[in-house]
Design a protein around this motif. Sequence first.
Motif, PDB file in Angstrom:
ATOM      1  N   CYS A  23       0.651  -0.772   0.130  1.00 47.30           N
ATOM      2  CA  CYS A  23       0.519   0.383  -0.094  1.00 47.30           C
ATOM      3  C   CYS A  23       0.458   1.680  -0.139  1.00 47.30           C
ATOM      4  N   ARG A  26       2.740   1.356  -3.208  1.00 45.46           N
ATOM      5  CA  ARG A  26       1.674   1.768  -4.203  1.00 45.46           C
ATOM      6  C   ARG A  26       0.684   2.806  -4.348  1.00 45.46           C
ATOM      7  N   ASP A  27       0.851   3.617  -6.132  1.00 43.99           N
ATOM      8  CA  ASP A  27       0.648   4.529  -6.467  1.00 43.99           C
ATOM      9  C   ASP A  27      -1.417   4.999  -5.932  1.00 43.99           C
ATOM     10  N   GLU A  28      -1.410   6.347  -5.368  1.00 48.08           N
ATOM     11  CA  GLU A  28      -2.223   6.877  -4.839  1.00 48.08           C
ATOM     12  C   GLU A  28      -4.012   6.146  -6.300  1.00 48.08           C
ATOM     13  N   ILE A  31      -5.220   2.579  -5.863  1.00 42.35           N
ATOM     14  CA  ILE A  31      -5.658   2.784  -4.837  1.00 42.35           C
ATOM     15  C   ILE A  31      -7.212   2.746  -4.789  1.00 42.35           C
ATOM     16  N   LYS A  36      -4.785   6.759  -0.069  1.00 36.88           N
ATOM     17  CA  LYS A  36      -3.661   5.493   0.503  1.00 36.88           C
ATOM     18  C   LYS A  36      -3.708   5.585   2.861  1.00 36.88           C
ATOM     19  N   TRP A  37      -3.903   6.978   2.711  1.00 36.88           N
ATOM     20  CA  TRP A  37      -3.450   7.342   4.390  1.00 36.88           C
ATOM     21  C   TRP A  37      -4.720   6.288   4.883  1.00 36.88           C
ATOM     22  N   TRP A  39      -6.062   3.606   4.227  1.00 38.76           N
ATOM     23  CA  TRP A  39      -5.917   2.314   4.453  1.00 38.76           C
ATOM     24  C   TRP A  39      -4.405   1.538   5.070  1.00 38.76           C
ATOM     25  N   LEU A  40      -3.610   2.950   4.922  1.00 39.51           N
ATOM     26  CA  LEU A  40      -1.834   2.438   5.706  1.00 39.51           C
ATOM     27  C   LEU A  40      -2.775   2.300   7.299  1.00 39.51           C
ATOM     28  N   TYR A  54      -7.240  -4.835   2.340  1.00 38.47           N
ATOM     29  CA  TYR A  54      -6.898  -3.809   1.568  1.00 38.47           C
ATOM     30  C   TYR A  54      -6.748  -5.115  -0.211  1.00 38.47           C
ATOM     31  N   ARG A  59      -6.504  -2.277  -3.386  1.00 36.37           N
ATOM     32  CA  ARG A  59      -6.304  -2.448  -4.569  1.00 36.37           C
ATOM     33  C   ARG A  59      -6.762  -2.831  -5.736  1.00 36.37           C
TER      34      ARG A  59
END
Length: 86
Positions: A23, A26-28, A31, A36-37, A39-40, A54, A59
Motif C-alpha cells: 500500500c 503503490r500509486d495513489e 488504490i 492511501k493514508w 488504508w495504511l 486491503y 487495490r
Amino acid sequence: MLRFQALFVIASLALTLYSFIDCAKRDESLIQKLPKWGWLLIILFFSAFGAIAYLFIGRTRRDKGPRPPKRRILPPDDDPDFLRRL
C-alpha cells in the motif's frame, strides 16, 4: 498447539507487513475506496483483517491480458524515425 499459534502469528505478521509495504509503495491512482493514508491506518490498526480487506477491496487488479511489446531502443544510425528527421 503452541507451534500452530506461532505459525499463525508469523503468517499474520507477514501478511500485515506485505500489505502495508504494498500500500505504501503503490500509486495513489491504483488504490480504491479510501485514500492511501486511510488504508495504511486500517492495515496498521486491524493487522490481518485490515490487510485482507486491503488486498481484496483496496487495490485495483491489473489486467491479465497481453501486454504491448516493449519498444527496442535503437542507436540513432539504425532508427528509421531519427533518419527520417535528418
